[in-house]
Design a protein around this motif. Sequence first.
Motif, PDB file in Angstrom:
ATOM      1  N   ARG A  40       1.184  -1.688   0.313  1.00  9.32           N
ATOM      2  CA  ARG A  40       0.194   0.026  -0.129  1.00  9.32           C
ATOM      3  C   ARG A  40       0.772   1.262  -0.122  1.00  9.32           C
ATOM      4  NH1 ARG A  40      -2.090   3.528   3.388  1.00  9.32           N
ATOM      5  NH2 ARG A  40      -3.818   4.899   2.909  1.00  9.32           N
ATOM      6  N   ALA A  41       2.106   1.251   0.627  1.00 12.89           N
ATOM      7  CA  ALA A  41       2.754   2.455   1.103  1.00 12.89           C
ATOM      8  C   ALA A  41       3.003   2.749  -0.260  1.00 12.89           C
ATOM      9  CB  ALA A  41       3.541   2.235   2.377  1.00 12.89           C
ATOM     10  N   LEU A  44       1.301   3.884  -2.997  1.00  9.79           N
ATOM     11  CA  LEU A  44       1.103   5.626  -3.019  1.00  9.79           C
ATOM     12  C   LEU A  44       2.355   6.190  -2.970  1.00  9.79           C
ATOM     13  CD1 LEU A  44      -1.857   5.428  -0.932  1.00  9.79           C
ATOM     14  CD2 LEU A  44      -2.312   5.222  -2.829  1.00  9.79           C
ATOM     15  N   GLU A  46       4.959   5.995  -1.006  1.00  7.21           N
ATOM     16  CA  GLU A  46       5.565   7.129   0.777  1.00  7.21           C
ATOM     17  C   GLU A  46       7.446   6.211   0.450  1.00  7.21           C
ATOM     18  OE1 GLU A  46       4.706   6.022   5.089  1.00  7.21           O
ATOM     19  OE2 GLU A  46       3.475   6.979   2.899  1.00  7.21           O
ATOM     20  N   PRO A  85       1.147   6.400  -9.963  1.00  8.31           N
ATOM     21  CA  PRO A  85       0.490   7.028  -8.518  1.00  8.31           C
ATOM     22  C   PRO A  85      -0.389   8.359  -9.047  1.00  8.31           C
ATOM     23  CG  PRO A  85       2.771   6.793  -7.410  1.00  8.31           C
ATOM     24  CD  PRO A  85       2.795   5.992  -9.051  1.00  8.31           C
ATOM     25  N   LEU A  88      -3.908   6.986 -10.146  1.00  4.54           N
ATOM     26  CA  LEU A  88      -5.000   6.749  -8.965  1.00  4.54           C
ATOM     27  C   LEU A  88      -6.531   6.579  -9.448  1.00  4.54           C
ATOM     28  CD1 LEU A  88      -2.787   8.037  -5.949  1.00  4.54           C
ATOM     29  CD2 LEU A  88      -2.882   5.923  -7.084  1.00  4.54           C
ATOM     30  N   LEU A  91      -7.673   3.397  -8.890  1.00  2.39           N
ATOM     31  CA  LEU A  91      -7.678   2.686  -7.588  1.00  2.39           C
ATOM     32  C   LEU A  91      -9.166   2.644  -7.045  1.00  2.39           C
ATOM     33  CD1 LEU A  91      -5.503   1.979  -6.165  1.00  2.39           C
ATOM     34  CD2 LEU A  91      -5.021   3.713  -5.114  1.00  2.39           C
ATOM     35  N   PHE A 133      -6.376  -3.882  -1.753  1.00  2.75           N
ATOM     36  CA  PHE A 133      -6.302  -5.181  -0.720  1.00  2.75           C
ATOM     37  C   PHE A 133      -8.541  -5.348  -1.350  1.00  2.75           C
ATOM     38  CE2 PHE A 133      -4.447  -2.540   2.189  1.00  2.75           C
ATOM     39  CZ  PHE A 133      -3.415  -2.909   2.426  1.00  2.75           C
TER      40      PHE A 133
ATOM     41  N   GLN B  34      -9.000  -0.217   6.877  1.00  6.36           N
ATOM     42  CA  GLN B  34      -7.821   0.367   6.022  1.00  6.36           C
ATOM     43  C   GLN B  34      -8.371   0.226   4.633  1.00  6.36           C
ATOM     44  OE1 GLN B  34      -4.216   1.575   6.914  1.00  6.36           O
ATOM     45  NE2 GLN B  34      -5.580   2.743   5.496  1.00  6.36           N
ATOM     46  N   ASP B  38      -9.179   4.247   2.416  1.00  4.79           N
ATOM     47  CA  ASP B  38      -8.935   4.377   1.342  1.00  4.79           C
ATOM     48  C   ASP B  38     -10.374   4.534   0.853  1.00  4.79           C
ATOM     49  OD1 ASP B  38      -6.404   3.618   1.937  1.00  4.79           O
ATOM     50  OD2 ASP B  38      -6.043   1.819   1.170  1.00  4.79           O
ATOM     51  N   ILE B  42     -11.133   8.117  -2.094  1.00  4.86           N
ATOM     52  CA  ILE B  42     -11.286   8.004  -3.525  1.00  4.86           C
ATOM     53  C   ILE B  42     -12.161   8.333  -3.796  1.00  4.86           C
ATOM     54  CG2 ILE B  42     -11.648   6.275  -5.032  1.00  4.86           C
ATOM     55  CD1 ILE B  42      -9.627   4.245  -3.735  1.00  4.86           C
ATOM     56  N   GLY B 174      -4.927   5.221   8.392  1.00 10.91           N
ATOM     57  CA  GLY B 174      -4.969   6.600   7.390  1.00 10.91           C
ATOM     58  C   GLY B 174      -4.920   6.651   6.354  1.00 10.91           C
ATOM     59  N   ALA B 175      -5.367   7.281   5.269  1.00 10.92           N
ATOM     60  CA  ALA B 175      -4.805   8.069   4.154  1.00 10.92           C
ATOM     61  C   ALA B 175      -5.805   9.304   4.246  1.00 10.92           C
ATOM     62  CB  ALA B 175      -6.098   6.564   3.847  1.00 10.92           C
ATOM     63  N   TYR B 189      -6.718  13.729  -8.798  1.00  8.25           N
ATOM     64  CA  TYR B 189      -6.430  13.570  -7.009  1.00  8.25           C
ATOM     65  C   TYR B 189      -5.376  12.065  -6.921  1.00  8.25           C
ATOM     66  CZ  TYR B 189      -9.476   9.768  -7.540  1.00  8.25           C
ATOM     67  OH  TYR B 189     -10.089   8.657  -7.376  1.00  8.25           O
ATOM     68  N   ARG B 190      -5.204  12.770  -5.811  1.00 12.86           N
ATOM     69  CA  ARG B 190      -3.802  11.256  -5.545  1.00 12.86           C
ATOM     70  C   ARG B 190      -3.970  11.056  -4.356  1.00 12.86           C
ATOM     71  NH1 ARG B 190       2.434  11.180  -5.144  1.00 12.86           N
ATOM     72  NH2 ARG B 190       1.719   9.368  -3.845  1.00 12.86           N
ATOM     73  N   LEU B 191      -3.631  10.021  -3.682  1.00 13.47           N
ATOM     74  CA  LEU B 191      -3.991   9.306  -2.129  1.00 13.47           C
ATOM     75  C   LEU B 191      -2.413   9.220  -1.656  1.00 13.47           C
ATOM     76  CD1 LEU B 191      -6.984   7.945  -2.798  1.00 13.47           C
ATOM     77  CD2 LEU B 191      -6.097   5.658  -1.154  1.00 13.47           C
ATOM     78  N   TRP B 192      -2.560   9.751  -0.141  1.00 13.09           N
ATOM     79  CA  TRP B 192      -1.184   9.482   0.576  1.00 13.09           C
ATOM     80  C   TRP B 192      -1.560   8.522   1.424  1.00 13.09           C
ATOM     81  CZ3 TRP B 192       2.405  12.463  -1.671  1.00 13.09           C
ATOM     82  CH2 TRP B 192       2.072  14.041  -2.406  1.00 13.09           C
ATOM     83  N   ALA B 193      -0.655   7.641   1.599  1.00 16.28           N
ATOM     84  CA  ALA B 193      -0.833   6.294   2.303  1.00 16.28           C
ATOM     85  C   ALA B 193      -1.070   6.834   3.872  1.00 16.28           C
ATOM     86  CB  ALA B 193       0.855   5.719   2.331  1.00 16.28           C
ATOM     87  N   ARG B 194      -0.203   7.824   4.337  1.00 17.50           N
ATOM     88  CA  ARG B 194      -0.914   8.612   5.946  1.00 17.50           C
ATOM     89  C   ARG B 194      -1.825   9.848   5.955  1.00 17.50           C
ATOM     90  NH1 ARG B 194       3.984   6.692   9.006  1.00 17.50           N
ATOM     91  NH2 ARG B 194       5.407   5.392   7.529  1.00 17.50           N
TER      92      ARG B 194
END
Lengths: 134, 194
Positions: A40-41, A44, A46, A85, A88, A91, A133, B34, B38, B42, B174-175, B189-194
């Motif tokens: 996931r990280a 996205l 990271e 990324p 997305l 996604l 997932f 999660q 997410d 989105i 978090g997301a 738009y984009r998603l960030w892991a945290r």
Amino acid sequence: MVEAVMLLVPFILLVFLLLEAFRREVFQVVLTHITCTEVRARALGERKEEIDLETQRFLTSALGSALGHDIKENSHKEFQRVTEPAELRWLQVGNRPGGLSEIWLRYEQFIGFDSKEKRKHHQEITKRCLFPFS
Amino acid sequence: MFVSLFLAIITPLAFAVVWLGDLYYRELDWQRTQIVLDNAAIRLGHSDLKIARQLEKDRTDLIALHQKYHKSLSCSVLPATAIVCSELSKTLKASIRLLNLRSSLRAQTGWSIGTVGAKKDLNKNGPFLYLNRVSKIALKQKRCGVCGEVQGLMLTDLNQTKSRLFEGGERNLGASVSLVGGGKKEWNYRLWAR
């Protein structure tokens, strides 16, 4: 005396077998968590160093510092990006994956057994996780 | 002896099975939470993207109207067309301002709708999921360098569009989602892991 030994030997073997099975299951869960966190990280975007640090922290808190470090040393990770990324919009859970992560772990086991002409003293686990997932 | 041996095996085994079951349950719950975060991120990203695209479209429409406004101003100087053109310029000016106001209201309403929708998404899936984002977006008013009339609104600081969805607790789940692009690039738009 003989009866006691005859009873004790299979009992000890059974305990070891259960311990092995239990240990393997714990490793399975831990590896599932690590691969899913990582895929996931990384999907996205990271940074790899941060992901490694996070993995190390998780392993230490879950298995203790010695075993956690050992697992990290003996495992190999692989990540495959499927979606960039910036793309997305695709996604969605259950749709197109953003990444696929795989982790392979080799660990020593308590009891050895014969396997293909040689004695085997280790086990291997491979875990894969797709992000998103599903 | 058999009973004590049986108990000696079964008791730790039962504990181990329960403990493992709990471990698997927690892992699945982690993934489920999660996924919820997410997915909410989105949907929020989609909603924010619509706002950004609408603002861009409004600005293009306003620029087109603005060119007509300039033409009407220049023809209002000529005595033959002065009356008609000055009326036309007044109408165009009013239309431009109305469109500009509508664009601003639409953006702010869209932003609030996105916030409400995301909160609803999160509340539906658990009481400990939160959303953190600005209540109103700051828009920069573009103006004509010649006449000073409004030329639409722009999203300037994209950091303000970053929304954080998180779970209150020790798991630190978090997301985040934010808008990217703008200028010559296409909005996304984009998603960030945290």
